[in-house]
Motif scaffolding. Structure first.
Motif, mmCIF file in Angstrom:
data_model
loop_
_atom_site.group_PDB
_atom_site.id
_atom_site.type_symbol
_atom_site.label_atom_id
_atom_site.label_comp_id
_atom_site.label_asym_id
_atom_site.label_seq_id
_atom_site.Cartn_x
_atom_site.Cartn_y
_atom_site.Cartn_z
ATOM 1 N N GLU A 177 0.823 -1.266 -0.075
ATOM 2 C CA GLU A 177 -0.100 0.032 0.128
ATOM 3 C C GLU A 177 0.902 1.268 0.125
ATOM 4 N N VAL A 178 2.097 1.225 0.594
ATOM 5 C CA VAL A 178 2.856 2.348 0.668
ATOM 6 C C VAL A 178 3.382 2.908 -0.933
ATOM 7 N N GLY A 179 3.917 2.015 -1.758
ATOM 8 C CA GLY A 179 4.190 2.326 -2.922
ATOM 9 C C GLY A 179 3.293 3.012 -3.749
ATOM 10 N N PRO A 180 2.106 2.756 -3.890
ATOM 11 C CA PRO A 180 1.093 3.844 -4.650
ATOM 12 C C PRO A 180 0.934 5.125 -3.887
ATOM 13 N N LEU A 181 0.745 4.770 -2.690
ATOM 14 C CA LEU A 181 0.798 6.102 -1.703
ATOM 15 C C LEU A 181 1.936 7.057 -1.906
ATOM 16 N N THR A 182 3.136 6.598 -2.125
ATOM 17 C CA THR A 182 4.349 7.451 -2.336
ATOM 18 C C THR A 182 4.186 7.989 -3.680
ATOM 19 N N HIS A 183 3.670 7.426 -4.735
ATOM 20 C CA HIS A 183 3.491 8.043 -5.978
ATOM 21 C C HIS A 183 2.455 9.145 -6.110
ATOM 22 N N GLU A 184 1.484 9.001 -5.304
ATOM 23 C CA GLU A 184 0.369 9.847 -5.178
ATOM 24 C C GLU A 184 0.931 11.177 -4.395
#
Length: 148
Positions: free
Chosen positions: A53-60
């Motif tokens: 979940e952290v990967g997409p959140l980081t991109h956003e």
């Protein structure tokens, strides 16, 4: 039974008690080890889910920061463009203030000079007469103009 046999029997019983105590401790340590192993497995599953979940959140978050920087640059540019307007408004305010001061000074000089010479009364009479002429109807004005 001789003394040596009794001593050997006591030693054997003590050894058996020690062996039982060590076995109990080993069993308990084994149970704790299994619980720790289960806990570590759950922690690993949780960390995997969090990392997913952290990967997409980081991109956003990166995209949001980029948009925020763009917006901030736009606002800074517009504020820089508006600064001269505020400067001009400030200068206009100073000019109006200077004009008011000059007008007050002129009015004061005219009033003081008119009081001394008595011209204020004459000017008031002339202005009243001019006002009365302006208020009359157009037909009346022709009569006044023609001398009637």
């Amino acid at each position: 039974m001789s003394g040596a046999e009794v001593a050997g029997l006591i030693a054997a019983i003590a050894f058996l008690i020690i062996a039982c105590a060590i076995a109990l401790i080993a069993i308990r340590i084994g149970g704790v080890t299994r619980e720790i192993k289960d806990t570590v497995a759950e922690v690993n599953k949780s960390l995997d889910a969090i990392n997913a979940e952290v990967g997409p959140l980081t991109h956003e978050v990166e995209a949001l920061l980029t948009k925020s920087n763009t917006l901030l640059n736009d606002v800074n540019g517009k504020v820089a463009a508006i600064d001269p307007v505020f400067t001009a408004i400030g200068e206009l305010g100073e000019s109006v203030s200077d004009l008011n001061t000059s007008t007050r000074n002129l009015a004061s000089k005219v009033t003081n000079g008119a009081k001394e010479s008595g011209k204020v009364a004459v000017a008031a009479k002339v202005s009243k007469k001019a006002l009365s002429l302006l208020k009359k109807k157009p037909a009346d004005q022709e009569a006044v103009t023609n001398g009637k």
